[in-house]
Design an enzyme around this catalytic site. Structure first.
Site, short mmCIF file in Angstrom:
data_model
loop_
_atom_site.label_atom_id
_atom_site.label_comp_id
_atom_site.label_asym_id
_atom_site.label_seq_id
_atom_site.Cartn_x
_atom_site.Cartn_y
_atom_site.Cartn_z
CG HIS A 1 -2.14 0.81 1.09
ND1 HIS A 1 -2.50 1.44 -0.09
CD2 HIS A 1 -3.14 1.11 1.96
CE1 HIS A 1 -3.63 2.08 0.06
NE2 HIS A 1 -4.05 1.91 1.31
CG ASP B 1 -3.07 5.29 -4.12
OD1 ASP B 1 -2.38 5.25 -3.09
OD2 ASP B 1 -3.03 6.21 -4.95
#
Length: 410
Positions: free
Chosen positions: A381, A385
């Site tokens: 992450h 995204d």
């Protein structure tokens, strides 16, 4: 003057190995390039050949000793085989070996253990097998690693083990569970796998997103063209080539999934080296299909087949394990319905495939039974995204449910 036998270069990032097996003993005569030892690293098994023909004067390390590139592990005295005329020597040796082999076959387990190296013995013991049950294909009937692995693959078990299990079932005596524990040192490969898995969880902001894919179209396509595909290319059209192709299309659309973090930089890879997790002979390995976007379906299946075969037989080389940009793991072959795969550092994404199960789904307002597979994408992450991760998995789903999109690249 003795010639040293040195540990060869083990490859990029590999600085240590252990002596897994001595194939020759002190006093044995060896030909040039004949394999005298096997080394085990955290990635591959390395064979060490004799640099010259001669007699082994000294073995400097024991089984399981750690060695480094350049270490001298043995000394060979150059020369010809002793014993006069070579032809007569070979004939005499053959005559002597025949009764010895027959005697060894009658001596039982102890003799069998004397005929194999420690690595083979360890594999036999770990799987609770009996050497007497395994057909040897090596010189003089010697049992090799391949023989043991083939025996296990064929579903072979130990006669003694079966008899022991029956006896235990009949008597069920009270036992001390502590006495049944066994402490075994992890192999180099298992230690590395354990370390890298923990590092992946500690060093990445790892999340997993899920989706499902209707496999109807791919299964119909395989059924329609399988016979012609096999006839033309000599290999079956599997599911993995579709997933590799679909993943590449998704990676092209979302390049951050094909990238990695290097310090404060993001390195975008404009090539597609797809790693495929395989349960090899020594454990989990991830051979890499380099430049996979340049392969046709047939070439993908052929190259993948070669890598898997090497993985199962511990024949992978370091270059075949390095350079991956994205990984696919197929837990479905073991019956997994759903899982959260762990990243393969420094990669930023890994796709998890699972088993195909017929499930009721709504199609145009009607309930139909369709072959459904759950997909999982674990991602870093820090650079990917949530929107990109979800869209990436949806793109794979679309390509698999409409395989023509893979061919048209749309």
């Amino acid at each position: 003057m003795s010639v040293p036998v040195e540990v060869p270069t083990l490859g990029e990032s590999v600085t240590e190995a252990i002596i897994a097996e001595w194939l020759k003993k002190e006093g044995d005569f060896v030909e040039e390039d004949e394999i005298i030892a096997e080394l085990e690293t955290d990635k591959i098994t390395v064979e060490v050949p004799a640099p010259v023909a001669g007699t082994i004067k000294k073995l400097r390390f024991a089984i399981d000793d750690a060695v480094n590139p350049g270490d001298v592990i043995a000394d060979i005295e150059p020369g010809e085989s002793k014993g006069g005329d070579a032809g007569d020597a070979k004939a005499d040796a053959s005559k002597e070996e025949a009764p010895k082999a027959a005697a060894a076959a009658e001596e039982g387990d102890d003799a069998d253990h004397d005929k194999v190296g420690p690595a083979v013995r360890r594999l036999v013991e770990e799987n609770n097998l009996e050497l007497a049950d395994i057909k040897g294909t090596g010189p003089g009937g010697r049992v090799t690693k391949g023989d043991v692995q083939q025996h296990i693959k064929d579903g072979g078990t130990s006669r003694k083990k079966a008899e022991a299990e029956k006896a235990v079932e009949a008597s069920r005596p009270a036992v001390d569970q502590g006495a049944l524990e066994e402490r075994v040192t992890m192999s180099k490969l298992r230690q590395t796998v354990a370390r890298r898995l923990v590092e992946a969880q500690h060093n990445a902001a790892m999340l997993t997103t899920f989706n499902e894919v209707d496999m109807t179209e791919i299964m119909a396509l395989r059924k329609q063209y399988q016979d012609r595909f096999v006839k033309k290319y000599g290999i079956k059209l599997g599911f993995m080539s579709f997933f590799i192709k679909a993943s590449i299309e998704a990676l092209k659309a979302f390049p951050s999934v094909n990238a990695e973090i290097d310090g404060n930089d993001v390195v975008y890879k404009n090539y597609y080296n797809i790693g495929v997790a395989v349960g090899g002979g020594r454990g989990l390995v991830v051979p890499v299909l380099k430049n996979a976007d340049q392969y046709s379906f047939a070439q993908t299946e052929q190259e993948l087949g070669k890598l898997v075969d090497k993985a199962v037989n511990n024949k992978l080389t370091l270059p075949e394990l390095q350079g991956g940009t994205f990984t696919i793991s197929n837990g479905g072959i073991y019956g997994s319905m759903l899982s959260t795969p762990i990243l393969n550092p420094p990669q930023s994404g890994i796709l998890g495939m699972h088993n195909i199960v017929e499930r009721p789904v709504a199609i145009d307002g009607k309930v139909e039974i369709r072959p459904i597979m759950y997909l999982a994408l674990s991602y870093d992450h820090r650079i990917i995204d949530g929107r990109e991760a979800v869209s990436f998995l949806v793109r794979i789903k679309e390509c698999l449910e409409n395989p023509e999109r893979i061919l048209l690249e749309v």
